[in-house]
Design a protein around this motif. Structure first.
Motif, short mmCIF file in Angstrom:
data_model
loop_
_atom_site.label_atom_id
_atom_site.label_comp_id
_atom_site.label_asym_id
_atom_site.label_seq_id
_atom_site.Cartn_x
_atom_site.Cartn_y
_atom_site.Cartn_z
N GLU A 75 0.82 -1.21 0.00
CA GLU A 75 0.00 0.00 0.00
C GLU A 75 0.86 1.26 0.00
N LEU A 76 0.30 2.31 -0.62
CA LEU A 76 1.00 3.60 -0.66
C LEU A 76 1.02 4.21 0.74
N GLN A 77 2.21 4.58 1.20
CA GLN A 77 2.37 5.13 2.54
C GLN A 77 2.38 6.66 2.52
N ASP A 78 2.12 7.25 3.69
CA ASP A 78 2.04 8.71 3.80
C ASP A 78 3.32 9.38 3.32
N TRP A 79 4.49 8.78 3.69
CA TRP A 79 5.74 9.44 3.35
C TRP A 79 6.03 9.46 1.85
N ALA A 80 5.29 8.66 1.11
CA ALA A 80 5.44 8.67 -0.35
C ALA A 80 4.32 9.43 -1.03
N SER A 81 3.47 10.09 -0.21
CA SER A 81 2.29 10.75 -0.76
C SER A 81 2.39 12.27 -0.76
N TYR A 82 3.43 12.81 -0.12
CA TYR A 82 3.57 14.27 -0.07
C TYR A 82 5.05 14.62 -0.02
#
Length: 420
Positions: free
Chosen positions: A39-46
Motif C-alpha cells: 500500500e501507498l504510505q504517507d511518506w510517499a504521498s507528499y
C-alpha cells in the motif's frame, strides 16, 4: 561437508527468515500481504522537508534515545562531573561529537576564537603567546585517536555495579582530530627539549586543570587540536583548542588549552598526586600511570541492547582499544571464559584508536555469559578481574581494564554480572 559445499550465511539467513515466518507467525499470516509493501504510505504521498529545513543537520526523531547520559549519584554536582557515550547504540568506530562523553572539573566554558590565547613559557629561548589564527598557520595533521577517562569502568572494581555498556565503559570516544604537533610550537619557542625535561599543560577554565607530561611524549604524538571529525571542537570538548595525548588517560587531554610551561621536573599538581593515582591495598599509590592498557567490551548484546529477534543468526559486536598501539586480536567467549572464539576485526585505522570487532554466530536460545578479551601489538593480553585484583587489590578507582561479563538469559535480556 567441505568448505565449498557449505551453505552461505546469506542463504542461511534467507532460510531462517522464511522458517521464522512460517513457524512464528503461522502459514496463513505469512501469506497475508504486508501493507507496508503493498500500500501507498504517507511518506510517499507528499513532499518532505526542504534543504534549508535544518541548516545544521540533526539526528532524526526516531533516534532520540541515542544520547549521552549521566549517573546523578556519582558526583555531587553536574558542574564537576561526567556523562557517558552511548557506545551500545553506535557501530563502526568514529564517535559523533554530539554523542562523545564529557568530563568537566568546573563546567564547560564559552571562549571565542578571537579571545583565545596560548602561552608557552618556562625553559624556552623565546616566551610566546599564540592567537587562534597563529596556530592555524602551522602545518597541521589529522589522526584518529580514542580518549578514555582513567575512571572508565572504575565502579566495577568491587563487583558488578552499573547495568549497561554505556555506564560501565562509556567514558570513551574516538574522533579524528586536526591539529598542530606540540613539538612544532615548542620548537618555535626554542624550548629546551632535553630528555629529562617536562611540559606542564594548563586549561583556561576555573579549575585550571593542569598535568605534567614527559618531554619524550610531548615530542612524539601530542597534538594541539582545533577540529574534531572535520568541524570545530564542541564547547564541551574544549573549543576552540584542546590538547590530544594519544593513548594516555583523558585527564591529560587538557581542554581550553591556555599555557604550556617547559620545566625541569613534574609540577606534582592536584590531578597527578591526590587524583589520578592508583591506591594499593596497603595504602601506597601507583604513580604516573598514564597509558591506558588494552581493553574491550561487547556492546551488543548488552544490557541496553537485548536480543529481540529470537534464535538463529546473531552478530556479537564490540569495541577494543589500547594506549600501547593497535589491537591485533579479540577473542569472544559465550560461556564465561571457558572457551574462546576469534572475532573478526573491522577496518584498522590509526594506532591508539578504537577497533570494532564482530563474531558472526548462532544463538540457540540458551543462556550465555558473554566476554571479550583484547590483545595489542605489544603482546599484552587483557586481564580478568581476579588477575587485576591480585596486582592492585580493590581500593583503586582508575585504570580498570578487566574482562567484562554480560549474562544473557533465554529471553535475550542481558545484565552485568561478576565472573572473575
Amino acid at each position: 561437508m567441505d568448505e565449498l559445499s557449505k551453505p552461505s550465511r546469506r542463504a542461511f539467513l534467507r532460510g531462517s527468515a522464511a522458517a521464522a515466518a512460517g513457524t512464528v507467525a503461522g502459514a496463513a499470516v505469512a501469506q497475508t500481504p504486508d501493507p507496508l509493501i503493498t500500500e501507498l504510505q504517507d511518506w510517499a504521498s507528499y513532499t518532505g522537508a526542504g534543504v534549508d529545513e535544518t541548516p545544521y543537520g540533526m539526528p532524526i526523531q526516531y533516534e532520540s534515545h541515542v544520547v549521552r547520559r549521566n549517573v546523578e549519584w556519582l558526583t555531587a554536582s553536574p558542574i564537576s562531573s561526567i556523562n557517558f557515550t552511548p557506545i551500545h547504540a553506535l557501530d563502526g568506530t568514529i564517535t559523533p561529537q554530539g554523542c562523545a562523553f564529557e568530563r568537566h572539573h568546573s563546567g564547560a566554558i564559552e571562549l571565542r576564537k578571537e579571545d583565545y590565547r596560548l602561552m608557552i613559557n618556562g625553559l624556552v629561548d623565546r616566551p610566546l603567546v599564540f592567537t587562534y589564527e597563529d596556530i592555524e598557520r602551522f602545518p597541521r595533521e589529522n589522526h584518529v585517536y580514542f580518549c578514555e577517562c582513567a575512571a572508565n569502568t572504575g565502579m566495577e572494581w568491587a563487583g558488578a555495579q552499573l547495568n549497561g555498556a554505556q555506564f560501565t565503559h562509556g567514558m570513551i570516544h574516538n574522533m579524528e582530530y586536526t591539529g598542530v604537533p606540540l613539538r612544532a610550537l615548542l620548537q618555535e619557542a626554542g624550548a629546551d627539549i632535553s630528555s629529562d625535561k617536562w611540559v606542564y599543560v594548563e586549561g583556561a577554565d576555573a579549575s585550571s586543570n593542569g598535568r605534567s607530561i614527559p618531554m619524550e611524549k610531548a615530542l612524539d604524538d601530542v597534538l594541539v587540536a582545533f577540529k574534531a571529525n572535520g568541524e570545530a571542537l564542541r564547547m564541551e570538548h574544549g573549543y576552540p583548542v584542546r590538547l590530544v595525548v594519544p593513548g594516555w588517560e583523558g585527564n591529560m587531554w587538557v581542554k581550553w588549552l591556555r599555557r604550556i610551561e617547559v620545566t625541569d621536573a613534574a609540577v606534582e599538581s592536584r590531578e597527578e598526586t591526590s587524583k589520578y593515582t592508583d591506591v594499593y591495598e596497603d595504602g601506597t599509590a601507583r604513580k604516573w600511570t598514564w597509558v591506558m592498557d588494552a581493553k574491550s567490551v561487547i556492546t551488543s548484546p548488552s544490557p541496553q541492547m537485548p536480543i529481540t529477534h529470537g534464535t538463529g543468526p546473531l552478530v556479537i559486536s564490540g569495541l577494543a582499544w589500547s594506549g600501547h598501539g593497535q589491537i591485533t586480536r579479540v577473542d569472544v567467549s559465550k560461556d564465561g571464559g571457558i572457551t574462546w572464539e576469534k572475532a573478526r576485526l573491522g577496518k584498522q585505522g590509526d594506532s591508539k584508536a578504537l577497533t570494532r570487532f564482530y563474531l558472526d554466530t548462532e544463538w540457540d536460545g540458551a543462556p550465555m555469559l558473554l566476554q571479550s578479551r583484547a590483545m595489542d601489538e605489544t603482546g599484552y593480553v587483557q586481564p580478568t578481574k581476579d588477575q587485576l585484583r591480585e596486582q592492585r587489590g580493590e581500593n583503586a578507582v582508575y585504570h580498570n581494564n578487566c574482562i567484562q561479563t554480560w549474562y544473557v538469559n533465554v529471553e535475550g535480556v542481558a545484565e552485568n554480572v561478576e565472573v572473575s
